[in-house]
Design a protein around this motif. Structure first.
Motif, PDB file in Angstrom:
ATOM      1  N   ALA A   1       0.821  -1.193  -0.076  1.00 17.69           N
ATOM      2  CA  ALA A   1      -0.065   0.070  -0.005  1.00 17.69           C
ATOM      3  C   ALA A   1       0.916   1.376  -0.011  1.00 17.69           C
ATOM      4  O   ALA A   1       0.497   2.392  -0.409  1.00 17.69           O
ATOM      5  CB  ALA A   1      -0.924   0.190   1.435  1.00 17.69           C
ATOM      6  N   LEU A   2       1.938   1.286   0.638  1.00 15.42           N
ATOM      7  CA  LEU A   2       2.878   2.509   0.709  1.00 15.42           C
ATOM      8  C   LEU A   2       3.541   2.649  -0.598  1.00 15.42           C
ATOM      9  O   LEU A   2       3.674   3.864  -1.008  1.00 15.42           O
ATOM     10  CB  LEU A   2       4.202   2.218   1.630  1.00 15.42           C
ATOM     11  N   GLU A   3       3.614   1.873  -1.673  1.00 12.42           N
ATOM     12  CA  GLU A   3       4.093   2.218  -3.075  1.00 12.42           C
ATOM     13  C   GLU A   3       5.379   2.964  -3.103  1.00 12.42           C
ATOM     14  O   GLU A   3       5.378   3.974  -3.711  1.00 12.42           O
ATOM     15  CB  GLU A   3       2.889   2.790  -3.823  1.00 12.42           C
TER      16      GLU A   3
ATOM     17  N   ALA B   1      -0.059   8.303   0.617  1.00 14.38           N
ATOM     18  CA  ALA B   1       0.198   6.802   1.249  1.00 14.38           C
ATOM     19  C   ALA B   1      -0.785   6.590   2.408  1.00 14.38           C
ATOM     20  O   ALA B   1      -1.276   5.350   2.809  1.00 14.38           O
ATOM     21  CB  ALA B   1       1.649   6.591   1.811  1.00 14.38           C
ATOM     22  N   ARG B   2      -0.865   7.632   3.257  1.00 15.88           N
ATOM     23  CA  ARG B   2      -1.703   7.360   4.594  1.00 15.88           C
ATOM     24  C   ARG B   2      -3.158   7.079   4.125  1.00 15.88           C
ATOM     25  O   ARG B   2      -4.049   6.322   4.484  1.00 15.88           O
ATOM     26  CB  ARG B   2      -1.803   8.615   5.303  1.00 15.88           C
TER      27      ARG B   2
ATOM     28  N   ASN C   1      -5.548   3.865   4.868  1.00 18.21           N
ATOM     29  CA  ASN C   1      -7.187   4.051   5.704  1.00 18.21           C
ATOM     30  C   ASN C   1      -7.920   3.235   4.699  1.00 18.21           C
ATOM     31  O   ASN C   1      -9.059   2.903   5.250  1.00 18.21           O
ATOM     32  CB  ASN C   1      -7.183   5.474   5.670  1.00 18.21           C
ATOM     33  N   HIS C   2      -7.830   3.124   3.565  1.00 22.65           N
ATOM     34  CA  HIS C   2      -8.621   2.252   2.648  1.00 22.65           C
ATOM     35  C   HIS C   2      -8.481   0.872   2.857  1.00 22.65           C
ATOM     36  O   HIS C   2      -9.353  -0.059   2.283  1.00 22.65           O
ATOM     37  CB  HIS C   2      -8.491   2.650   1.298  1.00 22.65           C
ATOM     38  N   MET C   3      -7.719   0.278   3.714  1.00 24.73           N
ATOM     39  CA  MET C   3      -7.517  -1.116   3.841  1.00 24.73           C
ATOM     40  C   MET C   3      -8.704  -1.489   4.782  1.00 24.73           C
ATOM     41  O   MET C   3      -8.870  -0.855   5.676  1.00 24.73           O
ATOM     42  CB  MET C   3      -6.093  -1.419   4.215  1.00 24.73           C
ATOM     43  N   ALA C   4      -8.881  -2.809   4.616  1.00 27.37           N
ATOM     44  CA  ALA C   4     -10.246  -3.208   5.288  1.00 27.37           C
ATOM     45  C   ALA C   4     -10.047  -3.357   7.061  1.00 27.37           C
ATOM     46  O   ALA C   4     -10.793  -2.703   7.518  1.00 27.37           O
ATOM     47  CB  ALA C   4     -10.450  -4.751   5.092  1.00 27.37           C
ATOM     48  N   TRP C   5      -8.807  -3.597   7.362  1.00 31.25           N
ATOM     49  CA  TRP C   5      -8.740  -3.759   8.862  1.00 31.25           C
ATOM     50  C   TRP C   5      -8.246  -2.376   9.412  1.00 31.25           C
ATOM     51  O   TRP C   5      -8.055  -2.379  10.724  1.00 31.25           O
ATOM     52  CB  TRP C   5      -7.482  -4.649   8.985  1.00 31.25           C
ATOM     53  N   VAL C   6      -7.718  -1.492   8.582  1.00 31.93           N
ATOM     54  CA  VAL C   6      -7.299  -0.091   8.961  1.00 31.93           C
ATOM     55  C   VAL C   6      -8.274   0.891   9.615  1.00 31.93           C
ATOM     56  O   VAL C   6      -8.987   1.149   8.840  1.00 31.93           O
ATOM     57  CB  VAL C   6      -6.372   0.535   8.235  1.00 31.93           C
TER      58      VAL C   6
ATOM     59  N   ASN D   1      -7.468   3.701  11.489  1.00 28.41           N
ATOM     60  CA  ASN D   1      -6.644   4.895  11.354  1.00 28.41           C
ATOM     61  C   ASN D   1      -4.992   4.693  11.151  1.00 28.41           C
ATOM     62  O   ASN D   1      -4.672   3.743  11.707  1.00 28.41           O
ATOM     63  CB  ASN D   1      -6.780   5.979  12.530  1.00 28.41           C
ATOM     64  N   ALA D   2      -4.637   5.467  10.184  1.00 30.80           N
ATOM     65  CA  ALA D   2      -3.204   5.204  10.069  1.00 30.80           C
ATOM     66  C   ALA D   2      -2.373   6.434   9.646  1.00 30.80           C
ATOM     67  O   ALA D   2      -2.918   7.670   9.563  1.00 30.80           O
ATOM     68  CB  ALA D   2      -2.758   4.395   8.857  1.00 30.80           C
ATOM     69  N   SER D   3      -1.172   6.670  10.346  1.00 30.19           N
ATOM     70  CA  SER D   3      -0.216   7.691  10.102  1.00 30.19           C
ATOM     71  C   SER D   3       1.037   7.549   9.572  1.00 30.19           C
ATOM     72  O   SER D   3       1.648   6.354   9.724  1.00 30.19           O
ATOM     73  CB  SER D   3      -0.017   8.239  11.487  1.00 30.19           C
TER      74      SER D   3
END
Length: 304
Positions: free
Chosen positions: A106-108, A123-124, A128-133, A135-137
């Motif tokens: 996902a970071l690409e 990237a954030r 955040n579009h990933m099913a299990w996430v 919130n991400a920073s």
């Protein structure tokens, strides 16, 4: 023949006056400097001037080609990476259900990417579009490290409708439809609307820890009440209200006479003052023979 006097003789002009003197039909113009004289002045410039001019022209030409060809970002990344600002490490924290490969994907991060030019906000958003996430920073730690912090959604129950089974959180929101053996310990709730009321039946079962491991699934019936299916196939019909009291009575009856280990099909606890037990067909037939055809479903009064 006439001769002119001295005063009528043309006076000789100085070189400067000759250059400024009007020529042809009275039009005056400045005398142009000969080319050979200008070339002489160029010869006075430093010897490296020509090399510098050629190098500058070459640089501009290459720069123009890079911009037109769309390679400006690659060149900038290469220069910054060469200066020590390339992405050399990615630190992860907070992930449990997601594996590292999924996060890196996902970071690409392209090969040779620089930390300065890396788009951390994009990237954030991808994380955040990933099913299990939840919130991400994404933080840049100069000169060469990316710090990724993940807050995951917490799996609470399995929700089945038809043939589709999903993992849901406590609020009933679907996390993912990818279910494997790791989530076998979660309570399976069945039918539409059951996912929103999973916390209701889960909390009731927490009060009877002796029974909870034996419950295979909870079925929401008519969006009003629950039926429990035990691992041995017995179905428990619970009332709409006072679920906790009904479950406590069930555990007490099992401790007294091993009710849940008998050859029965269902236990109906919907009535407040009694419990109805339905025997299996084989047991019912045996009971019928033993009682000369007067067999009925067993009933037991509930203490209220």
């Amino acid at each position: 023949m006439l001769s002119l006097g001295r005063k009528h003789r043309r006076k000789a002009l100085t070189p400067l006056e000759a250059e400024l003197a009007p020529r042809g039909r009275g039009v005056a113009r400045l005398h142009r400097q000969p080319v050979w004289r200008a070339a002489g002045r160029l010869a006075e410039l430093p010897q490296w001037t020509g090399s510098a001019a050629a190098l500058g022209f070459l640089t501009l030409t290459i720069g123009y080609g890079i911009v037109i060809g769309g390679h400006g970002r690659l060149v900038s990344d290469a220069l910054l990476s060469g200066a020590g600002f390339g992405i050399e490490a990615v630190k992860l924290s907070g992930q449990r259900e997601i594996n590292e490969f999924q996060i890196l994907e996902a970071l690409e991060i392209p090969e040779g990417a620089s930390l300065a030019l890396y788009d951390a906000e994009s990237a954030r958003e991808r994380l955040n579009h990933m099913a299990w996430v939840k919130n991400a920073s994404v933080m840049k730690l100069y000169p060469s490290t990316l710090q990724i912090n993940i807050e995951e959604r917490v799996p609470y129950a399995l929700w089945q409708r038809g043939d589709l089974v999903s993992i849901v959180n406590q609020a009933g929101d679907v996390i993912t439809d990818e279910v494997d053996g790791r989530y076998a310990n979660l309570l399976l709730v069945v039918n539409h609307g059951a996912q929103r009321r999973a916390a209701e039946i889960n909390k009731a079962l927490e009060n009877v820890p002796e029974l909870r491991p034996r419950v295979r699934a909870a079925f929401l019936v008519s969006d009003r009440r629950w039926d429990l299916q035990l691992e041995n196939g017995i179905s428990i019909h619970l009332p709409e209200e006072n679920i906790e009291a009904a479950l406590t009575d069930l555990v007490e009856m099992d401790e007294e006479n091993g009710l849940l280990s008998r050859d029965i099909v269902a236990i109906d606890m919907r009535l407040e003052d009694r419990v109805t037990v339905r025997l299996s067909d084989e047991t019912a037939e045996e009971r019928k023979v033993m009682t000369n055809g007067n067999s009925r479903s067993g009933k037991k009064e509930r203490q209220t």
